[in-house]
Design a protein around this motif. Structure first.
Motif, PDB file in Angstrom:
ATOM      1  N   GLY A 244      -4.066   7.358  -2.703  1.00  0.00           N
ATOM      2  CA  GLY A 244      -3.095   6.464  -2.714  1.00  0.00           C
ATOM      3  C   GLY A 244      -3.749   5.130  -3.538  1.00  0.00           C
ATOM      4  O   GLY A 244      -4.654   5.084  -4.151  1.00  0.00           O
ATOM      5  N   GLY A 245      -3.098   3.996  -3.103  1.00  0.00           N
ATOM      6  CA  GLY A 245      -3.398   2.713  -3.784  1.00  0.00           C
ATOM      7  C   GLY A 245      -2.634   1.419  -3.467  1.00  0.00           C
ATOM      8  O   GLY A 245      -1.922   1.631  -2.339  1.00  0.00           O
ATOM      9  N   MET A 246      -2.493   0.626  -4.103  1.00  0.00           N
ATOM     10  CA  MET A 246      -1.613  -0.640  -3.991  1.00  0.00           C
ATOM     11  C   MET A 246      -0.848  -0.924  -5.167  1.00  0.00           C
ATOM     12  O   MET A 246      -1.211  -0.721  -6.319  1.00  0.00           O
ATOM     13  CB  MET A 246      -2.508  -1.939  -3.389  1.00  0.00           C
ATOM     14  N   ALA A 247       0.261  -1.282  -4.883  1.00  0.00           N
ATOM     15  CA  ALA A 247       1.492  -1.533  -5.841  1.00  0.00           C
ATOM     16  C   ALA A 247       1.895  -3.063  -5.628  1.00  0.00           C
ATOM     17  O   ALA A 247       1.805  -3.337  -4.595  1.00  0.00           O
ATOM     18  CB  ALA A 247       2.425  -0.616  -6.066  1.00  0.00           C
ATOM     19  N   ARG A 248       2.135  -3.906  -6.891  1.00  0.00           N
ATOM     20  CA  ARG A 248       2.872  -4.985  -6.922  1.00  0.00           C
ATOM     21  C   ARG A 248       3.755  -5.336  -7.921  1.00  0.00           C
ATOM     22  O   ARG A 248       3.461  -4.714  -9.175  1.00  0.00           O
ATOM     23  CB  ARG A 248       1.714  -5.991  -6.720  1.00  0.00           C
ATOM     24  N   LEU A 249       4.920  -6.027  -7.953  1.00  0.00           N
ATOM     25  CA  LEU A 249       5.773  -6.074  -8.762  1.00  0.00           C
ATOM     26  C   LEU A 249       6.043  -7.733  -9.149  1.00  0.00           C
ATOM     27  O   LEU A 249       5.926  -8.391  -7.946  1.00  0.00           O
ATOM     28  CB  LEU A 249       7.201  -5.590  -8.522  1.00  0.00           C
ATOM     29  N   TRP A 250       6.186  -7.976 -10.351  1.00  0.00           N
ATOM     30  CA  TRP A 250       6.611  -9.549 -10.606  1.00  0.00           C
ATOM     31  C   TRP A 250       7.219  -9.683 -11.994  1.00  0.00           C
ATOM     32  O   TRP A 250       7.179  -8.476 -12.605  1.00  0.00           O
ATOM     33  CB  TRP A 250       5.346 -10.276 -10.525  1.00  0.00           C
ATOM     34  N   THR A 251       7.764 -10.689 -12.415  1.00  0.00           N
ATOM     35  CA  THR A 251       8.442 -10.919 -13.694  1.00  0.00           C
ATOM     36  C   THR A 251       7.532 -11.941 -14.288  1.00  0.00           C
ATOM     37  O   THR A 251       7.052 -12.877 -13.790  1.00  0.00           O
ATOM     38  CB  THR A 251       9.934 -11.320 -13.412  1.00  0.00           C
TER      39      THR A 251
ATOM     40  N   ARG B 123       0.912  -1.210   0.143  1.00  0.00           N
ATOM     41  CA  ARG B 123      -0.222  -0.136  -0.005  1.00  0.00           C
ATOM     42  C   ARG B 123       0.772   1.332   0.077  1.00  0.00           C
ATOM     43  O   ARG B 123       1.778   1.312   0.668  1.00  0.00           O
ATOM     44  CB  ARG B 123      -1.162   0.104   1.192  1.00  0.00           C
ATOM     45  N   PHE B 124       0.707   2.308  -0.813  1.00  0.00           N
ATOM     46  CA  PHE B 124       1.254   3.572  -0.807  1.00  0.00           C
ATOM     47  C   PHE B 124       0.535   4.543  -0.678  1.00  0.00           C
ATOM     48  O   PHE B 124      -0.948   4.651  -1.070  1.00  0.00           O
ATOM     49  CB  PHE B 124       1.834   3.581  -2.309  1.00  0.00           C
ATOM     50  N   ASP B 125       0.946   5.623  -0.144  1.00  0.00           N
ATOM     51  CA  ASP B 125       0.270   7.088  -0.366  1.00  0.00           C
ATOM     52  C   ASP B 125       1.230   8.220  -0.566  1.00  0.00           C
ATOM     53  O   ASP B 125       2.347   7.965  -1.117  1.00  0.00           O
ATOM     54  CB  ASP B 125      -0.398   7.391   0.926  1.00  0.00           C
ATOM     55  N   LEU B 126       0.971   9.569  -0.575  1.00  0.00           N
ATOM     56  CA  LEU B 126       1.884  10.345  -1.020  1.00  0.00           C
ATOM     57  C   LEU B 126       3.279  10.415  -0.357  1.00  0.00           C
ATOM     58  O   LEU B 126       4.270  10.401  -1.058  1.00  0.00           O
ATOM     59  CB  LEU B 126       1.419  11.873  -0.752  1.00  0.00           C
ATOM     60  N   ASP B 127       3.399  10.004   1.016  1.00  0.00           N
ATOM     61  CA  ASP B 127       4.636   9.922   1.852  1.00  0.00           C
ATOM     62  C   ASP B 127       5.184   8.681   1.232  1.00  0.00           C
ATOM     63  O   ASP B 127       6.805   8.817   1.558  1.00  0.00           O
ATOM     64  CB  ASP B 127       4.183  10.166   3.410  1.00  0.00           C
TER      65      ASP B 127
END
Length: 301
Positions: free
Chosen positions: A225-232, A177-181
């Motif tokens: 804000g929102g949510m991010a995820r990474l994968w290959t 989860r992310f926001d501006l900070d």
């Protein structure tokens, strides 16, 4: 006459070249501006068959110009706008043998959005499809084209493709989860993963900038804000950003921004930075933006 968006299927190179060059020459006979965007091998075959007539035609390699299919509508828009008052014709083959499943899905999205982008614009676009493509690909192609094989298409379906969810990735992933900070920290994590994955310096920079831009959009338009995820996936590094906002403009990121435009450049820039961008949005699940950057020299996503 309004926008005539048609397609045909082909089963031989000779038949392909005959159909495409006939369409092009018919346009030249009416002094139309013509742009042809095809995979390089078939682009060369069409250019060779046109001979001297080819000097009156614009040619672009689909593997470059349309690597991210979201870049194609602006190219067609440029053709029409530069030649206002003049007939225009295009030939584009976004779905081809070097595309993987995610890119083919976005080609279908592009084909559907063409009908929205040019609903009141008078010009003609022809899209070849190999008959050897799997039936689900051809079925979706038929649904996206108001004209098929030179005839009105009773199977045309102008449904809302933006609301169709993306498939889940293979294997487990973890949302952050992310926001501006916390945007900066997530961006740096994406940059580190890109370097470890083996992307070159240019690709790392493009990927990181695109991830940052999409997260900032979520902060501004997705509820803070929102949510991010990474994968290959194979030779692709993928980042997905989700938020609670809903996109109301299906052509977001597919219009070339003007110098006088104060905002709204973010998704345009993302489409120029990434090898593939997938956008889906509905009230049921909010907005999902999926970004892909491939290792240098790899095939399309």
């Amino acid at each position: 006459m309004v926008f005539r968006h048609g397609a045909f299927s082909y089963d031989s190179l000779d038949g392909y070249v005959t159909r495409v060059t006939g369409f092009v020459r018919a346009g030249l006979a009416e002094d139309a501006a013509v742009l042809v965007i095809l995979p390089s091998n078939r682009l060369d075959a069409v250019r060779d068959e046109l001979g001297p007539d080819g000097r009156k035609v614009g040619f672009l390699d689909m593997g470059e110009a349309g690597r991210n299919p979201a870049r194609l509508i602006p190219l067609w828009r440029d053709l029409v706008d530069r030649n206002a008052g003049r007939p225009c014709r295009g030939v584009g083959e976004p779905v081809h043998e070097d595309r993987g499943a995610p890119a083919i899905a976005e080609c279908h999205q592009h084909e559907a959005l063409l009908n929205t982008a040019f609903t009141a614009t008078d010009w003609r676009l022809l899209c070849p499809y190999a008959a050897a493509q799997p039936e689900p690909v051809l079925s979706r192609a038929r649904a996206n084209h108001p004209w098929w094989a030179g005839e009105p298409n009773p199977g045309y379906d102008d449904g809302d493709t933006l609301a169709q969810p993306l498939p889940e990735p293979f294997g487990p992933t973890t949302f952050v989860r992310f926001d501006l900070d916390s945007v900066t920290g997530v961006r740096e994590n994406a940059a580190g993963k890109a370097r470890r994955f083996g992307l070159d310096a240019d690709a790392v920079e493009r990927f990181t900038l695109a991830v940052h831009e999409v997260m900032v959009n979520s902060v501004d338009h997705g509820g803070g804000g929102g949510m991010a995820r990474l994968w290959t996936e194979g030779d692709d590094l993928v980042c997905e950003v989700r938020d609670e906002g809903v996109i109301t403009d299906p052509l977001v990121g597919r219009r070339r921004p003007t110098l006088a435009q104060p905002r709204g450049r973010g998704m345009w820039m993302v489409n120029q930075l990434c090898d593939l961008v997938q956008v889906r949005s509905s009230a049921a699940f909010g907005t999902v933006v999926r970004l892909r950057v491939a290792k240098t020299g790899t095939r399309d996503a």
